[in-house]
Design an enzyme around this catalytic site. Sequence first.
Site, PDB file in Angstrom:
ATOM      1  N   LEU A   1      37.422  22.926  21.430  1.00 56.20           N
ATOM      2  CA  LEU A   1      38.766  22.561  20.989  1.00 56.20           C
ATOM      3  C   LEU A   1      39.817  22.846  22.051  1.00 56.20           C
ATOM      4  O   LEU A   1      40.872  22.215  22.061  1.00 56.20           O
ATOM      5  CB  LEU A   1      39.113  23.332  19.707  1.00 56.20           C
ATOM      6  CG  LEU A   1      38.210  23.057  18.505  1.00 56.20           C
ATOM      7  CD1 LEU A   1      38.540  24.024  17.377  1.00 56.20           C
ATOM      8  CD2 LEU A   1      38.344  21.615  18.061  1.00 56.20           C
TER       9      LEU A   1
ATOM     10  N   CYS B   1      32.377  21.993  16.343  1.00 61.54           N
ATOM     11  CA  CYS B   1      33.512  22.368  17.190  1.00 61.54           C
ATOM     12  C   CYS B   1      33.801  23.854  17.065  1.00 61.54           C
ATOM     13  O   CYS B   1      33.730  24.417  15.972  1.00 61.54           O
ATOM     14  CB  CYS B   1      34.782  21.632  16.753  1.00 61.54           C
ATOM     15  SG  CYS B   1      34.656  19.866  16.584  1.00 61.54           S
ATOM     16  N   CYS B   2      34.132  24.456  18.182  1.00 67.17           N
ATOM     17  CA  CYS B   2      34.723  25.790  18.224  1.00 67.17           C
ATOM     18  C   CYS B   2      35.584  25.833  19.485  1.00 67.17           C
ATOM     19  O   CYS B   2      35.689  24.832  20.203  1.00 67.17           O
ATOM     20  CB  CYS B   2      33.681  26.911  18.166  1.00 67.17           C
ATOM     21  SG  CYS B   2      32.645  27.114  19.617  1.00 67.17           S
ATOM     22  N   TRP B   3      36.204  26.952  19.768  1.00 67.76           N
ATOM     23  CA  TRP B   3      37.172  27.019  20.864  1.00 67.76           C
ATOM     24  C   TRP B   3      36.583  26.501  22.176  1.00 67.76           C
ATOM     25  O   TRP B   3      37.177  25.681  22.854  1.00 67.76           O
ATOM     26  CB  TRP B   3      37.692  28.444  21.002  1.00 67.76           C
ATOM     27  CG  TRP B   3      38.835  28.595  21.954  1.00 67.76           C
ATOM     28  CD1 TRP B   3      38.844  29.339  23.096  1.00 67.76           C
ATOM     29  CD2 TRP B   3      40.127  28.001  21.868  1.00 67.76           C
ATOM     30  NE1 TRP B   3      40.066  29.249  23.724  1.00 67.76           N
ATOM     31  CE2 TRP B   3      40.883  28.414  22.972  1.00 67.76           C
ATOM     32  CE3 TRP B   3      40.734  27.141  20.951  1.00 67.76           C
ATOM     33  CZ2 TRP B   3      42.188  28.014  23.196  1.00 67.76           C
ATOM     34  CZ3 TRP B   3      42.042  26.744  21.177  1.00 67.76           C
ATOM     35  CH2 TRP B   3      42.753  27.185  22.298  1.00 67.76           C
ATOM     36  N   THR B   4      35.389  26.988  22.546  1.00 67.67           N
ATOM     37  CA  THR B   4      34.751  26.527  23.794  1.00 67.67           C
ATOM     38  C   THR B   4      33.644  25.516  23.543  1.00 67.67           C
ATOM     39  O   THR B   4      33.242  24.811  24.464  1.00 67.67           O
ATOM     40  CB  THR B   4      34.130  27.699  24.573  1.00 67.67           C
ATOM     41  OG1 THR B   4      33.063  28.255  23.799  1.00 67.67           O
ATOM     42  CG2 THR B   4      35.173  28.750  24.911  1.00 67.67           C
TER      43      THR B   4
END
Length: 135
Positions: A103, A59-62
């Site tokens: 996320l 997971c990461c922001w995009t």
Amino acid sequence: MRIAFGTDESTDLTRHMKEWLAAQGHELLVVGEDIAWPEVGSGVGEAVARGAADRGVVCCWTGTGVSIAANKVPGVRAALCTDGSTAAGARKWNDANVLALGLRLTSPTLAEEMLDAFLTTDPDVSEAGNYTRLT
């Protein structure tokens, strides 16, 4: 199933996903939390590639950065997914072994749908020739 899990940002969503995975009976190998996305993607990818985990979740922001980093590890087929149908297709047609998600736009309900589809869908053996050319 052993699941390698990593995120560049610990959030309510990532905590929810870890709790949901554990409640489903999966063994979690937390590779990294609150570390840079390149280390998250490569760390989870390496855990899957060496057999320490059956599948991975990054997971990461995009979701884009962790998927790129994971896909640099030989033997990893990371798929950035946005819904359960896409996650199922990534397993069925591409034998993806790492699920990447962003996320920013993922709700807990949507995360559960993606995780469930990703972990319960088997690859279509008739597609094996397509994805084995990638490894």
